[in-house]
Design a protein around this motif. Structure first.
Motif, PDB file in Angstrom:
ATOM      1  N   UNK A   1     -41.510  -8.890  -9.041  1.00 40.89           N
ATOM      2  CA  UNK A   1     -41.019  -9.684  -7.913  1.00 40.89           C
ATOM      3  C   UNK A   1     -41.584 -11.100  -7.941  1.00 40.89           C
ATOM      4  N   UNK A   2     -40.725 -12.032  -7.556  1.00 42.06           N
ATOM      5  CA  UNK A   2     -41.176 -13.419  -7.402  1.00 42.06           C
ATOM      6  C   UNK A   2     -42.045 -13.506  -6.153  1.00 42.06           C
ATOM      7  N   UNK A   3     -42.961 -14.479  -6.121  1.00 42.91           N
ATOM      8  CA  UNK A   3     -43.777 -14.647  -4.911  1.00 42.91           C
ATOM      9  C   UNK A   3     -42.876 -14.906  -3.703  1.00 42.91           C
ATOM     10  N   UNK A   4     -43.262 -14.351  -2.550  1.00 37.95           N
ATOM     11  CA  UNK A   4     -42.527 -14.618  -1.317  1.00 37.95           C
ATOM     12  C   UNK A   4     -43.462 -15.347  -0.353  1.00 37.95           C
TER      13      UNK A   4
ATOM     14  N   UNK B   1     -37.088 -21.389   0.902  1.00 33.85           N
ATOM     15  CA  UNK B   1     -35.942 -21.091   1.760  1.00 33.85           C
ATOM     16  C   UNK B   1     -35.946 -19.642   2.205  1.00 33.85           C
ATOM     17  N   UNK B   2     -35.286 -19.425   3.336  1.00 36.97           N
ATOM     18  CA  UNK B   2     -35.237 -18.077   3.925  1.00 36.97           C
ATOM     19  C   UNK B   2     -33.784 -17.621   3.953  1.00 36.97           C
ATOM     20  N   UNK B   3     -33.453 -16.722   3.036  1.00 35.03           N
ATOM     21  CA  UNK B   3     -32.065 -16.306   2.863  1.00 35.03           C
ATOM     22  C   UNK B   3     -31.917 -14.834   3.210  1.00 35.03           C
ATOM     23  N   UNK B   4     -30.773 -14.478   3.806  1.00 35.50           N
ATOM     24  CA  UNK B   4     -30.509 -13.055   3.986  1.00 35.50           C
ATOM     25  C   UNK B   4     -29.040 -12.739   3.769  1.00 35.50           C
ATOM     26  N   UNK B   5     -28.805 -11.475   3.463  1.00 38.01           N
ATOM     27  CA  UNK B   5     -27.452 -11.015   3.155  1.00 38.01           C
ATOM     28  C   UNK B   5     -27.541  -9.736   2.358  1.00 38.01           C
ATOM     29  N   UNK B   6     -26.395  -9.141   2.023  1.00 37.62           N
ATOM     30  CA  UNK B   6     -26.423  -7.878   1.287  1.00 37.62           C
ATOM     31  C   UNK B   6     -27.019  -8.025  -0.106  1.00 37.62           C
ATOM     32  N   UNK B   7     -27.774  -7.025  -0.487  1.00 35.36           N
ATOM     33  CA  UNK B   7     -28.334  -6.968  -1.831  1.00 35.36           C
ATOM     34  C   UNK B   7     -27.198  -6.842  -2.849  1.00 35.36           C
ATOM     35  N   UNK B   8     -27.256  -7.633  -3.908  1.00 37.07           N
ATOM     36  CA  UNK B   8     -26.131  -7.639  -4.856  1.00 37.07           C
ATOM     37  C   UNK B   8     -25.982  -6.289  -5.561  1.00 37.07           C
ATOM     38  N   UNK B   9     -27.110  -5.699  -5.925  1.00 34.98           N
ATOM     39  CA  UNK B   9     -27.032  -4.407  -6.615  1.00 34.98           C
ATOM     40  C   UNK B   9     -26.350  -3.366  -5.714  1.00 34.98           C
ATOM     41  N   UNK B  10     -26.781  -3.328  -4.432  1.00 36.99           N
ATOM     42  CA  UNK B  10     -26.190  -2.370  -3.496  1.00 36.99           C
ATOM     43  C   UNK B  10     -24.693  -2.633  -3.356  1.00 36.99           C
ATOM     44  N   UNK B  11     -24.322  -3.900  -3.319  1.00 33.78           N
ATOM     45  CA  UNK B  11     -22.908  -4.244  -3.178  1.00 33.78           C
ATOM     46  C   UNK B  11     -22.123  -3.799  -4.411  1.00 33.78           C
TER      47      UNK B  11
ATOM     48  N   UNK C   1     -38.095 -17.235  -0.476  1.00 37.65           N
ATOM     49  CA  UNK C   1     -38.449 -17.493  -1.880  1.00 37.65           C
ATOM     50  C   UNK C   1     -38.332 -18.972  -2.195  1.00 37.65           C
ATOM     51  N   UNK C   2     -38.909 -19.306  -3.326  1.00 39.53           N
ATOM     52  CA  UNK C   2     -38.893 -20.694  -3.771  1.00 39.53           C
ATOM     53  C   UNK C   2     -37.604 -20.979  -4.542  1.00 39.53           C
ATOM     54  N   UNK C   3     -36.956 -22.056  -4.163  1.00 39.68           N
ATOM     55  CA  UNK C   3     -35.805 -22.544  -4.906  1.00 39.68           C
ATOM     56  C   UNK C   3     -36.320 -23.620  -5.857  1.00 39.68           C
ATOM     57  N   UNK C   4     -36.046 -23.459  -7.143  1.00 40.83           N
ATOM     58  CA  UNK C   4     -36.490 -24.468  -8.110  1.00 40.83           C
ATOM     59  C   UNK C   4     -35.272 -25.063  -8.795  1.00 40.83           C
ATOM     60  N   UNK C   5     -35.161 -26.375  -8.700  1.00 42.64           N
ATOM     61  CA  UNK C   5     -34.044 -27.078  -9.333  1.00 42.64           C
ATOM     62  C   UNK C   5     -34.466 -27.486 -10.737  1.00 42.64           C
ATOM     63  N   UNK C   6     -33.489 -27.519 -11.640  1.00 44.03           N
ATOM     64  CA  UNK C   6     -33.748 -27.925 -13.018  1.00 44.03           C
ATOM     65  C   UNK C   6     -34.288 -29.355 -13.068  1.00 44.03           C
ATOM     66  N   UNK C   7     -33.997 -30.142 -12.017  1.00 46.73           N
ATOM     67  CA  UNK C   7     -34.494 -31.522 -11.986  1.00 46.73           C
ATOM     68  C   UNK C   7     -35.998 -31.594 -11.744  1.00 46.73           C
TER      69      UNK C   7
ATOM     70  N   UNK D   1     -29.058  -7.818 -15.794  1.00 50.07           N
ATOM     71  CA  UNK D   1     -30.437  -7.538 -15.392  1.00 50.07           C
ATOM     72  C   UNK D   1     -30.819  -8.362 -14.163  1.00 50.07           C
ATOM     73  N   UNK D   2     -30.383  -9.598 -14.133  1.00 46.09           N
ATOM     74  CA  UNK D   2     -30.653 -10.449 -12.978  1.00 46.09           C
ATOM     75  C   UNK D   2     -29.875  -9.972 -11.766  1.00 46.09           C
ATOM     76  N   UNK D   3     -28.606  -9.571 -12.001  1.00 43.69           N
ATOM     77  CA  UNK D   3     -27.779  -9.103 -10.884  1.00 43.69           C
ATOM     78  C   UNK D   3     -28.388  -7.872 -10.228  1.00 43.69           C
ATOM     79  N   UNK D   4     -29.069  -7.046 -11.022  1.00 43.00           N
ATOM     80  CA  UNK D   4     -29.634  -5.809 -10.495  1.00 43.00           C
ATOM     81  C   UNK D   4     -31.075  -5.966 -10.011  1.00 43.00           C
ATOM     82  N   UNK D   5     -31.616  -7.173 -10.163  1.00 45.30           N
ATOM     83  CA  UNK D   5     -33.004  -7.422  -9.741  1.00 45.30           C
ATOM     84  C   UNK D   5     -33.108  -7.257  -8.221  1.00 45.30           C
ATOM     85  N   UNK D   6     -34.210  -6.644  -7.746  1.00 47.65           N
ATOM     86  CA  UNK D   6     -34.317  -6.393  -6.300  1.00 47.65           C
ATOM     87  C   UNK D   6     -34.265  -7.662  -5.437  1.00 47.65           C
ATOM     88  N   UNK D   7     -34.528  -8.823  -6.020  1.00 48.14           N
ATOM     89  CA  UNK D   7     -34.485 -10.053  -5.208  1.00 48.14           C
ATOM     90  C   UNK D   7     -33.231 -10.873  -5.495  1.00 48.14           C
TER      91      UNK D   7
END
Lengths: 239, 263
Positions: free
Chosen positions: B85-88, B158-168, B146-152, B196-202
């Protein structure tokens, strides 16, 4: 300078079998040096391009003609291409330096008294450089320092590239921007080193030539010989 | 006070340079007039501009750099830790509103009408019935700070919520052994992530920011938010989700940005 040169090696470390005499800078070392020069050039130029997209210092924006990559993606491509050359070559260099004993012989010991003596000589323009095989205390510090900075810039680079996969490592630095700043400062230190290094190499041309031709042949054992005695002329400081 | 003779400067040769050099080259020296220097500088500048078309764009160079970038995709995939898991962070660290970024400015955002919007499903998915915003907003939610990191180089929390992609994906019967999840967005932006990313818990389909529905510039009504990719992988204003085994270049990867873009 009262430095005993490498010629005065004790007989027991003289070569047991006849082989090609070692040079001041053995061939693998020269190859790694110039690969490193190219890799550093790529990494710094492309790093400046990446930096420009989100500057750390408001007044500092690297001009377009000096950066590598006209567009952001090219800067990134070069950086993530150069990292392999810099990283793998760096690992080879460290392994070589440790395995052959070159680091131990060339960079250690560093004595406080020696540092003061060398700095004093340098300030009075009395710094002689008649024996390329022996580094003075300031050189030792600079070379050792730039190696450590090189290691730190790779570690911070890995943390910037993979702050989540390497989150345990990244956590050491407390925050993404802190890592960026350290990575940036390492770059600044390397640039400062290069300015001094290149200037001095050109002022003492035989040192520059030696990095191409290998320099004078070293009698006695190759790089593995005993540590050279310190520069300071006091008798008590020799082993 | 006696004036001490000056020591020779450091960078000056000990012996004086013979004046004969100057005599020999008098003609040349006289020829270097101001106009000549100006002309020379200009042509040098023009040359620099010509070389300004950057060696990176040379086909051989660019294909090499892209090959290394593709190799780096593979390395990143190998480095990826599936359940690490990424740091929260805590709600007090959340930046409001989030930072905007797209391939155009914020004034040019075309808001999506949540009432008529539908999420389309395509590819290796058993139940391809489209979803309305209301249906999606009724699904169980997961919150990520979680932390949003831009390539720049910039970042924010940021604080995001919504359905988990794996569950969806499980709910709609997606083939979880497929390679990619591909997103087509309302502004015709395209992005894809590895399974693998799509199924990641975060990894979530975000519908809310800091507890309120996401504002238009940040992807209303539905966007991707994953803790394991750079900002540009997080598609906003999602219109279609496709599960596929075919690799397709995406909006930024077409232009030479790294496709995997994992963090």
């Amino acid at each position: 300078m009262s430095t005993p040169s490498v010629k005065s090696l004790t007989p027991e470390i003289a070569p047991r079998r006849a082989r090609k005499p070692a040079r001041l800078h053995p061939l693998p070392l020269r190859i790694m040096h110039w690969i490193n020069a190219i890799a550093i050039f790529i990494m710094i130029g492309s790093g400046w391009k990446i930096y420009n997209d989100d500057v750390i210092l408001g007044w500092l924006h690297f001009p377009d003609w000096i950066v590598i990559g006209k567009w952001a993606q090219y800067g990134l491509q070069w950086h993530f291409f150069g990292m392999w050359i810099f990283g793998l070559n760096g690992i080879a260099y460290l392994a070589y330096g440790v395995a052959t004993g070159r680091f131990r012989q060339k960079l250690f010991p560093i004595r406080l008294r020696e540092i003061f003596a060398t700095v004093g000589d340098a300030l009075r323009f009395r710094l002689t450089h008649d024996d390329l095989a022996v580094y003075n205390a300031v050189q030792k510090i600079l070379y050792l320092g730039v190696i450590l900075v090189g290691i730190l810039i790779v570690i911070t680079g890995l943390c910037l590239w993979k702050p989540v996969q390497f989150s345990e490592l990244a956590a050491v630095f407390h925050g993404f921007q802190v890592i960026r700043i350290i990575h940036f400062l390492c770059m600044a230190a390397i640039v400062a080193f290069i300015l001094v290094h290149v200037t001095l190499a050109l002022l003492v041309p035989q040192s520059f030539v030696a990095m191409i031709t290998g320099g004078p042949t070293m009698r006695g054992a190759p790089a593995l010989a005993a540590a050279p005695a310190p520069v300071a002329p006091t008798p008590d400081s020799s082993q | 006070m006696a004036i001490r003779p000056r020591k020779p400067p450091l960078f000056r040769p000990k012996k004086p340079i013979g004046r004969s050099v100057l005599k020999e080259h008098r003609k040349l020296i006289e020829a270097i007039d101001r106009r000549g220097v100006l002309r020379g500088t200009l042509s040098l500048g023009a040359l620099a501009l010509l070389t300004g078309c950057d060696v990176s764009e040379e086909p051989a160079v660019q294909s090499t750099l892209r090959a290394v970038s593709a190799w780096n995709d593979g390395v990143q995939s190998a480095l990826f830790r599936k359940v690490h898991l990424a740091p929260t962070f805590s709600p007090s660290q959340v930046v409001k509103p989030p930072r905007f970024n797209a391939y155009y400015d914020i004034e040019n955002v075309r808001p999506v009408d949540g009432g008529s919007w539908q999420l389309e499903l395509a590819g290796r998915i058993a139940d391809k019935r489209p979803w309305t915003a209301r249906q999606i907003y009724r699904l169980p939610e997961q919150e990520l700070i979680i932390r949003h990191i831009c390539v720049e180089g910039w970042d924010y929390i940021g604080q995001w919520s919504g359905p988990n992609l794996r569950a969806f994906l499980e709910r709609v019967g997606a083939d979880l052994s497929a390679k990619y999840v591909y997103f087509i967005c309302n502004d015709d932006y395209t992005e894809s992530i590895d399974m693998a990313c799509a199924l990641h818990p975060q990894t979530i389909l975000a519908t809310k920011y800091a507890g309120a529905p996401i504002a238009d510039p940040f992807g209303y009504p539905l966007r991707l938010r994953t803790s394991t990719k750079l900002g540009y992988k997080n598609a906003k204003w999602i219109r279609t989700i496709e599960v596929t085994n075919d690799f397709r270049e995406t909006f930024w990867s077409k232009q030479g940005f790294n496709w995997f873009a994992g963090i």
